[in-house]
Design an enzyme around this catalytic site. Structure first.
Site, PDB file in Angstrom:
ATOM      1  N   CYS A 141       0.347  -0.308   6.537  1.00  0.00           N
ATOM      2  CA  CYS A 141       0.704  -1.199   7.636  1.00  0.00           C
ATOM      3  C   CYS A 141       0.458  -2.625   7.158  1.00  0.00           C
ATOM      4  O   CYS A 141       0.164  -2.845   5.991  1.00  0.00           O
ATOM      5  CB  CYS A 141      -0.088  -0.864   8.904  1.00  0.00           C
ATOM      6  SG  CYS A 141      -1.879  -0.910   8.687  1.00  0.00           S
ATOM      7  N   THR A 142       0.564  -3.589   8.047  1.00  0.00           N
ATOM      8  CA  THR A 142       0.544  -4.991   7.627  1.00  0.00           C
ATOM      9  C   THR A 142      -0.733  -5.366   6.881  1.00  0.00           C
ATOM     10  O   THR A 142      -0.702  -5.791   5.727  1.00  0.00           O
ATOM     11  CB  THR A 142       0.716  -5.916   8.841  1.00  0.00           C
ATOM     12  OG1 THR A 142       1.909  -5.554   9.539  1.00  0.00           O
ATOM     13  CG2 THR A 142       0.801  -7.377   8.408  1.00  0.00           C
TER      14      THR A 142
END
Length: 300
Positions: free
Chosen positions: A184-185
């Protein structure tokens, strides 16, 4: 702000008084004129804020002075307070809203029962040594339209809360015996997602330590990542190297004409406003709302 920066970090640790942490962080950010979003829960803190470089450094020093936050892993990117409309500091049941606060166990070392952390280098080594590695996107599906790991599984979710039903649907049962690398980010969503997957019988779950941000810092436009990274501020997306670099892969396409674009616009559909990828020309023709002040500032 010429000397502006944006900070991204999280910390899973038991917090006996989240409201006190919230009030302290609110006062600290107001004093330093930082803007952005901070969520505090009994299980930790999740922060994205921007401001002048000196003020960001002062914020980090003050926040690390609190013993549970002393080992914070801070991710820096280009930007400023102007990339956020305001400062928002709130207490929530979860610092990432999966809708499963009772499933998460946290101790002083972080999330209990989550995936094995792998550095960007270790992720590449794993992918090179085995042909059955599955990259599993821990973000909303629309984020993956402009950037994702090559051949990744992108769950059909529009919010983080959709992941529970998606995992319990049986769609991914065939992956339960394969090595799964969640990403994810910045890593915070995968802390929870990997633990949810492990508890549901996925036998070999990893998570990209530091998220896509750390991977991009290491490999730029190379490596196994393709495209741009969606971010939740006025920048909208960032790149890890020049967009005219032959190694840069443009993934985003205008929903109407197919032209290359990384910019999401708000479009009315079925009485609801949704985010779609539109080039500037098609957005203007159809009256879709392009976010103001959108830029493509590089992360590194």
């Amino acid at each position: 702000m010429a000397n502006g920066k944006i900070l991204l970090f999280y910390c899973f640790t038991p917090l006996p008084d989240p409201t006190a942490i919230m009030l302290w962080q609110q006062a600290l950010c107001e004093k330093l004129e930082l803007r952005g979003r901070i969520i505090v829960s009994p299980d930790g803190i999740n922060v994205t804020v921007g401001g002048e470089l000196a003020d960001c450094k002062a914020y980090i020093k003050a926040t690390r002075a609190y013993l549970p936050f002393r080992e914070l892993d801070i991710k820096w990117s280009e930007g400023s307070a102007e990339d956020f409309p305001r400062l928002s500091v709130k207490v929530r049941d979860e610092i990432v809203s999966f809708g499963a606060p009772d499933e998460l166990e946290v101790d002083a070392g972080g999330v209990v029962g989550g995936g094995t952390h792998l550095s960007p280098e270790e992720v590449n080594e794993l992918a090179a040594s085995r042909d059955d590695v599955v990259f599993f996107d821990g973000r909303n599906a629309y984020e993956a339209k402009i950037g994702r790991f090559r051949d990744a599984v992108v769950p059909d979710v529009s919010t983080t809360r959709d992941f529970l039903a998606e995992l319990d649907s049986g769609k991914y049962d065939e992956l339960k015996d394969k090595p799964i690398v969640t990403y994810c980010t910045g890593g915070v969503r995968c802390e929870v997602l990997s633990s949810l997957m492990t508890s549901r019988g996925f036998s070999e779950v990893y998570q990209l330590d530091g998220g896509i941000v750390r991977y991009g810092e290491k490999y730029g436009n190379g490596g196994l990542w393709d495209g741009s990274l969606y971010v939740f501020d006025r920048r909208l997306h960032v790149e890890f190297g020049p967009r005219d670099d032959p190694e840069f892969t443009q993934l985003g396409e205008c929903e109407d004409c197919g032209a290359p674009t990384n910019t999401f616009a708000n479009r009315d559909r079925g009485g609801a406003r949704i985010l779609v990828l539109l080039c500037e020309s098609c957005a203007e023709k159809t009256g879709a709302e392009l976010p103001s002040g959108a830029t493509g500032k590089d992360v590194v």
